[in-house]
Enzyme design. Structure first.
Site, mmCIF file in Angstrom:
data_model
loop_
_atom_site.group_PDB
_atom_site.id
_atom_site.type_symbol
_atom_site.label_atom_id
_atom_site.label_comp_id
_atom_site.label_asym_id
_atom_site.label_seq_id
_atom_site.Cartn_x
_atom_site.Cartn_y
_atom_site.Cartn_z
ATOM 1 N N ASP A 12 -9.071 6.602 -11.776
ATOM 2 C CA ASP A 12 -10.057 6.598 -12.861
ATOM 3 C C ASP A 12 -11.105 7.697 -12.676
ATOM 4 O OD1 ASP A 12 -11.112 5.602 -15.225
ATOM 5 O OD2 ASP A 12 -11.149 3.526 -14.549
ATOM 6 N N ASP A 29 -10.873 3.955 -23.884
ATOM 7 C CA ASP A 29 -10.164 2.676 -23.728
ATOM 8 C C ASP A 29 -9.759 2.051 -25.059
ATOM 9 O OD1 ASP A 29 -10.659 3.092 -21.100
ATOM 10 O OD2 ASP A 29 -11.775 1.226 -20.776
HETATM 11 C C1 GLA Z 1 -11.879 2.484 -17.273
HETATM 12 C C2 GLA Z 1 -10.408 2.643 -17.597
HETATM 13 C C3 GLA Z 1 -9.821 1.285 -17.936
HETATM 14 C C4 GLA Z 1 -10.005 0.345 -16.746
HETATM 15 C C5 GLA Z 1 -11.470 0.247 -16.382
HETATM 16 C C6 GLA Z 1 -11.697 -0.503 -15.082
HETATM 17 O O1 GLA Z 1 -12.610 2.092 -18.372
HETATM 18 O O2 GLA Z 1 -10.224 3.539 -18.663
HETATM 19 O O3 GLA Z 1 -8.462 1.387 -18.277
HETATM 20 O O4 GLA Z 1 -9.254 0.815 -15.656
HETATM 21 O O5 GLA Z 1 -12.057 1.542 -16.213
HETATM 22 O O6 GLA Z 1 -13.037 -0.599 -14.731
#
Ligand code: GLA
Length: 413
Positions: A160, A215
């Protein structure tokens, strides 16, 4: 972790660093094994969309069992991925430990459990100082973490991009790519920096998949406002993909984020979401609770005809062919001269589109595939109703409920 082992590790790390200093690897050279890790889009499950930070070894074990009992493993799903918040603290030597309350048996035992079921284990970290959930990130510990994951038997790393301050994305992901490659264990690297630094331009030689957007949320048409950020709807994400299709191919995929099938969308929306991710050659990473999945949801996730479109060996993303009155027609070239075609109703209300093949011709310069349906005949099979719909000599008519699709496969006659 014993002191003796970690001393050896330190020597190995120093030796690797010294070697790197005298013989820098060519920028973006790809380890030969890496390109074979995901010749078709990865398929699996991830904890985040449904469970957020509420992860435990019990959940992961039960999910691995469910992946087998629901038929998902046999339909092609392979990876069982723990997302954020599995972490405890680093020990006095800097080695990351799992949260002992949530993962009392440790990650190695979990990997053994998952492997014993013919599946693979994925884990999550972050290129910055902390993960998005505030757990320890890998920044400064990349090699140590990669070695730890390899020792545990991890097969997939989602990496990430929170708390990365001034880091270069390309450099940070290349560092983890190198660290993973040097462990000698094949580990898929899932680049999760949300498309911010155009990962499609440098990702193909760094990881096997890269997120193209922020997301996803469990919403088909409307983004979900979270105050200072938005979770994107299925349609918003689809609209961001067309310019990126030329960057994807076998071994390196655009990742429009994990599936929300089974997380509250309507049956039509689940079907449309799954069909479109298949048309986009997207990784199919389920994000629902597999242990309590209604049969209708399992039917969507295990539709082998739709999965075959996603996993087609040609590895070419589909493209939007036409748009009219909220109805879109998408085509995806498939191996052996086949095509997949999906009619997507973006509207809430039903639509009754008709597709008169003889007036239509597809010409895809990316794949070099072209077909004029006036001169070339195909059989037409509905991949959801599993019915043969005749040939392209007959106009294709459909009654599409709101937010639904008609998805067909064309075979040359
Ligand atoms: C980010 C990623 C998500 C998830 C969260 C976890 O937002 O894009 O897919 O992994 O972090 O905290």
């Amino acid at each position: 972790m014993t002191v003796r082992k970690s001393t050896a590790t330190c020597i190995a790390l120093a030796a690797t660093a010294a070697l790197a200093a005298v013989a820098p690897r060519p920028a973006f050279a790809q380890a030969p094994t890496a390109s074979r890790l995901a010749l078709t889009p990865p398929m699996g499950w991830n904890s985040w969309n449904k469970f957020g930070c509420d992860v435990s070894e019990q959940l992961i074990r039960e999910t691995a069992d469910a992946m087998v009992s629901t038929g998902m493993r046999d339909a092609g799903y392979q990876y069982v991925n723990v997302d954020d918040c599995w972490h405890g603290q680093r020990d006095s030597l800097g080695f990351i430990q799992p949260d002992a309350g949530r993962f009392p048996s440790g990650i190695k035992a979990l990997a053994d459990y998952v492997h014993a079921r013919g599946l693979k284990l994925g884990i999550y970290s972050d290129a910055g100082s902390k993960t998005c959930g505030g757990k320890p990130g890998s920044r400064g510990y990349e090699r140590q973490d990669a070695l730890t994951y390899a020792k545990w038997g991890v097969d997939y790393l989602k990496y990430d991009w929170c708390n990365t301050e001034a880091l270069s994305a390309q450099g940070a992901y290349l560092t983890m790519h190198d660290a993973l490659a040097d462990t000698g264990r094949p580990i898929v690297l899932s680049i999760c920096e949300w498309g911010t630094n155009k990962p499609w331009e440098w990702g193909p030689s760094v990881g096997q998949l890269w997120r193209t957007t922020g997301d996803i949320g469990a919403s088909f048409a409307a983004d979900i406002d979270r105050g200072n950020w938005k979770q994107l709807s299925v349609l918003s994400i689809i609209d961001l993909q067309p310019p990126l299709r030329r960057y994807a191919g076998p071994g390196h995929w655009n990742d429009p984020d994990m599936l929300e099938v089974g997380n509250g969308l309507t049956p039509s929306e689940d079907r449309a979401h799954f069909s479109m991710w298949s048309m986009l050659a997207a990784p199919l990473i389920a994000g629902n609770d597999l242990r309590s999945m209604p049969p209708g949801v399992a039917t969507v996730l295990t539709n082998r005809d739709v999965i075959a479109v996603n996993q087609d060996s040609l590895g070419v993303e589909g493209f939007r062919y036409s748009t009219k009155d909220s109805v879109e027609v998408w085509f995806k070239p498939l191996a052996h001269g086949d095509w997949a075609m999906t009619i997507l109703n973006r509207a809430n209300a039903p639509r009754h589109p008709a597709f008169d093949w003889k007036n239509e011709a597809v010409n895809d310069s990316l794949s070099g595939r072209a077909t004029a349906f006036a001169t070339t005949r195909y059989s037409v099979r509905d991949l959801w109703s599993k019915r043969d719909l005749g040939t392209t000599q007959r106009t294709l008519t459909s009654e599409l409920p709101g937010h639904d699709v008609l998805m067909v496969r064309l075979r040359k006659l």
